[in-house]
Design a protein around this motif. Structure first.
Motif, PDB file in Angstrom:
ATOM      1  N   ILE A  62       0.842  -1.199   0.000  1.00 59.62           N
ATOM      2  CA  ILE A  62       0.000   0.000   0.000  1.00 59.62           C
ATOM      3  C   ILE A  62       0.877   1.249   0.000  1.00 59.62           C
ATOM      4  CG2 ILE A  62      -1.675   1.344   1.338  1.00 59.62           C
ATOM      5  CD1 ILE A  62      -2.757  -1.353   2.394  1.00 59.62           C
ATOM      6  N   TYR A  66       1.173   3.860  -3.235  1.00 62.94           N
ATOM      7  CA  TYR A  66       0.829   5.260  -2.927  1.00 62.94           C
ATOM      8  C   TYR A  66       1.982   6.199  -3.307  1.00 62.94           C
ATOM      9  CZ  TYR A  66       0.115   9.345   0.178  1.00 62.94           C
ATOM     10  OH  TYR A  66      -0.018  10.603   0.696  1.00 62.94           O
ATOM     11  N   ILE A 204       2.421   1.449   7.475  1.00 64.70           N
ATOM     12  CA  ILE A 204       2.206   2.574   6.568  1.00 64.70           C
ATOM     13  C   ILE A 204       2.707   3.867   7.209  1.00 64.70           C
ATOM     14  CG2 ILE A 204       0.445   3.955   5.385  1.00 64.70           C
ATOM     15  CD1 ILE A 204      -1.193   1.392   5.091  1.00 64.70           C
ATOM     16  N   ILE A 208       4.745   7.060   5.578  1.00 60.96           N
ATOM     17  CA  ILE A 208       3.711   7.696   4.760  1.00 60.96           C
ATOM     18  C   ILE A 208       4.017   9.170   4.547  1.00 60.96           C
ATOM     19  CG2 ILE A 208       2.176   8.298   6.689  1.00 60.96           C
ATOM     20  CD1 ILE A 208       1.105   6.986   3.220  1.00 60.96           C
ATOM     21  N   THR A 212       4.786  10.681   0.894  1.00 61.39           N
ATOM     22  CA  THR A 212       4.040  11.825   0.383  1.00 61.39           C
ATOM     23  C   THR A 212       4.972  12.915  -0.115  1.00 61.39           C
ATOM     24  OG1 THR A 212       2.269  11.337   1.956  1.00 61.39           O
ATOM     25  CG2 THR A 212       2.237  13.511   0.956  1.00 61.39           C
ATOM     26  N   PRO A 338      -2.153  10.500   4.600  1.00 59.98           N
ATOM     27  CA  PRO A 338      -2.609   9.901   3.329  1.00 59.98           C
ATOM     28  C   PRO A 338      -3.685  10.677   2.576  1.00 59.98           C
ATOM     29  CG  PRO A 338      -2.310   8.202   4.975  1.00 59.98           C
ATOM     30  CD  PRO A 338      -2.156   9.501   5.690  1.00 59.98           C
ATOM     31  N   GLY A 341      -2.158  13.110  -0.125  1.00 61.97           N
ATOM     32  CA  GLY A 341      -1.706  12.484  -1.366  1.00 61.97           C
ATOM     33  C   GLY A 341      -2.848  11.971  -2.213  1.00 61.97           C
ATOM     34  N   ALA A 342      -3.888  11.445  -1.567  1.00 61.70           N
ATOM     35  CA  ALA A 342      -5.034  10.908  -2.304  1.00 61.70           C
ATOM     36  C   ALA A 342      -5.754  11.998  -3.087  1.00 61.70           C
ATOM     37  CB  ALA A 342      -6.003  10.229  -1.327  1.00 61.70           C
ATOM     38  N   MET A 345      -3.709  12.968  -6.119  1.00 55.90           N
ATOM     39  CA  MET A 345      -3.860  11.974  -7.179  1.00 55.90           C
ATOM     40  C   MET A 345      -5.205  12.120  -7.892  1.00 55.90           C
ATOM     41  SD  MET A 345      -2.217   8.445  -5.705  1.00 55.90           S
ATOM     42  CE  MET A 345      -1.956   8.653  -3.954  1.00 55.90           C
ATOM     43  N   VAL A 391      -5.971   3.585   4.623  1.00 58.61           N
ATOM     44  CA  VAL A 391      -6.695   3.216   3.399  1.00 58.61           C
ATOM     45  C   VAL A 391      -8.059   3.899   3.363  1.00 58.61           C
ATOM     46  CG1 VAL A 391      -7.678   1.313   2.076  1.00 58.61           C
ATOM     47  CG2 VAL A 391      -5.487   1.015   3.259  1.00 58.61           C
ATOM     48  N   MET A 394      -7.696   7.611   2.573  1.00 54.44           N
ATOM     49  CA  MET A 394      -7.405   7.873   1.164  1.00 54.44           C
ATOM     50  C   MET A 394      -8.656   7.720   0.299  1.00 54.44           C
ATOM     51  SD  MET A 394      -3.579   6.387   0.374  1.00 54.44           S
ATOM     52  CE  MET A 394      -3.670   4.834   1.257  1.00 54.44           C
ATOM     53  N   SER A 398     -10.377  10.983  -1.594  1.00 55.06           N
ATOM     54  CA  SER A 398     -10.370  11.069  -3.060  1.00 55.06           C
ATOM     55  C   SER A 398     -11.782  11.045  -3.640  1.00 55.06           C
ATOM     56  CB  SER A 398      -9.531   9.926  -3.650  1.00 55.06           C
ATOM     57  OG  SER A 398     -10.017   8.671  -3.210  1.00 55.06           O
TER      58      SER A 398
END
Length: 418
Positions: A62, A66, A204, A208, A212, A338, A341-342, A345, A391, A394, A398
């Motif tokens: 994961i 990522y 993570i 993480i 990132t 997280p 970053g999500a 993306m 998870v 994220m 998103s």
């Protein structure tokens, strides 16, 4: 002058891009870090070897995917995470990510500075009266290569990473000899308990924040393939190796840090060399990350000045006991980082269809409330989730970001028609 300053507020041009060996060396130097081993030690005491390998595979996969997804975005745009944050949080709203990411890097820097001072005193039997002077010396000393920039960190990593791999190989071999082989390792029973979800969050959380912000280097990649593969090697394989090293040491020697394990095996010189190689190659990357966030926060290209200021703050935190809060800090990182970053993306692939305009070509709002609201929702979901908070954070961040952007766009069309 701008080239030497590593483009803190602009895209990396084609003539400054780097190749595969350069990227792998720098990123592996970043992920080879003592604190990751300490987290591995917690897992090694809580899981049998087969369960441990499952946790490491899932958690680091994961983390690696990522980080690699962000690495490709960084290559394509030439921008780091804090600059990419302007697309989805706004001109001033992106200061949120600057603050969150900058704070976490200072936390890591403080932890690393305190660690090397404490461990060196123990290894070399130095008086504890030296702890404060050593924290100050290392606090400012480790920022020298970061202050110089990518070239200095690349050179340091090319020397340190192969050396660390040799030290790890020696440690593994001696450890297996000590316990009586792989069969005996497989029969070690866990002494503590930890839930699978909590273990994944710890894995993570180990990197993480770094994943990132690894865009600070992946944006220098010559190709997208270099960016993705080098990042996967660092965060899936490299970080996974560090967590396993910590678990291995805890299982056999009740010591998570390979430096302590090498010392227990009688390799004092190797332990000291490993200590410096391990800490320095991550500390310079960490404070470099802080400087990138600080430059965007204050809209300044004085990266070297921000680097020294960050080193000073990290040193003060180290003197006030940051060393004692590693595991809670990792859980915090795994929860609140997280979603950033999500959202980046989602903005890149869904909103801009992998082809965002250059920052200089568009007018951004001061605050992008869709992005900020999505970050809040993602962080809240992660904080409240009993199952794999990173998870969940994220996914919620998103999805809610895309939905909010679509709803806002639909509302604008309705208003224009009306």
């Amino acid at each position: 002058m701008q080239e030497n300053n590593d483009y803190p507020l602009s895209e990396v041009p084609p003539n400054s891009r780097k190749g595969f060996i350069s990227m792998v060396a720098v990123l592996l130097g970043f992920t080879f870090f003592t604190s990751t081993m300490w987290a591995g030690g917690q897992l090694g005491s809580a899981f049998a070897i087969d369960q441990l390998l499952t946790v490491l595979f899932v958690g680091n996969l994961i983390l690696g995917v990522y980080a690699a997804a962000l690495a490709y975005i960084a290559y394509k745009t030439g921008l780091n995470t804090v600059l990419l944050g302007r697309y989805c949080f706004g001109e001033y709203g992106s200061k949120l990510s600057d603050f969150v990411l900058g704070f976490t890097q200072i936390g890591w820097y403080a932890w690393g500075v305190a660690t090397i001072a404490i461990v060196l005193i123990k290894l070399c039997h130095i008086s504890e009266a030296w702890q404060v002077p050593l924290v100050i010396i290392f606090g400012f000393g480790f920022c020298i290569s970061a202050s110089i920039g990518y070239r200095a960190m690349e050179l340091l990593s090319k020397i340190s990473v192969p050396a660390m791999l040799v030290f790890i190989g020696i440690c593994f071999y001696q450890g297996l000899v000590h316990i009586g082989g792989v069969t005996e390792l497989l029969h070690i029973e866990p002494k503590q308990t930890m839930g699978f979800s909590a273990a994944i969050t710890v894995v993570i959380g180990t990197f993480i924040s770094g994943g990132t912000q690894a865009t600070n280097w992946s944006r220098f990649s010559k190709t997208g393939k270099i960016a993705v593969i080098s990042t996967l090697l660092a965060f899936f394989i490299g970080n996974g190796l560090m967590v396993f090293v910590g678990a291995f040491g805890a299982m056999i020697y009740q010591q998570a840090d390979i430096v302590d394990v090498l010392a227990a095996q009688g390799f004092i010189l190797l332990a000291v060399l490993m200590l410096f190689a391990n800490i320095w190659t991550t500390q310079d990357n960490t404070i470099y990350n802080f400087a990138a966030a600080g430059c965007n926060l204050f809209r300044t290209d004085k990266r070297r000045t921000i680097t020294v200021i960050g080193a000073a703050i990290g040193t003060v935190l180290a003197l006030f006991g940051m060393y004692n809060y590693l595991i809670p800090f990792l859980v915090l990182l795994g929860t609140f980082i997280p979603p950033i970053g999500a959202i980046i993306m989602a903005n890149f692939w869904v909103i801009h269809r992998a082809n965002p305009p250059q920052l200089s070509d568009i007018e951004l709002p001061d605050f992008d409330f869709q992005g900020l609201a999505a970050y809040g929702l993602g962080s809240l979901a992660a904080y409240l989730s009993p199952w794999m908070p990173p998870v969940v954070g994220m996914l919620v961040a998103s999805i809610s970001y895309v939905l909010l952007v679509m709803l806002f766009s639909l509302r604008q069309r309705v208003v224009k028609i009306g």
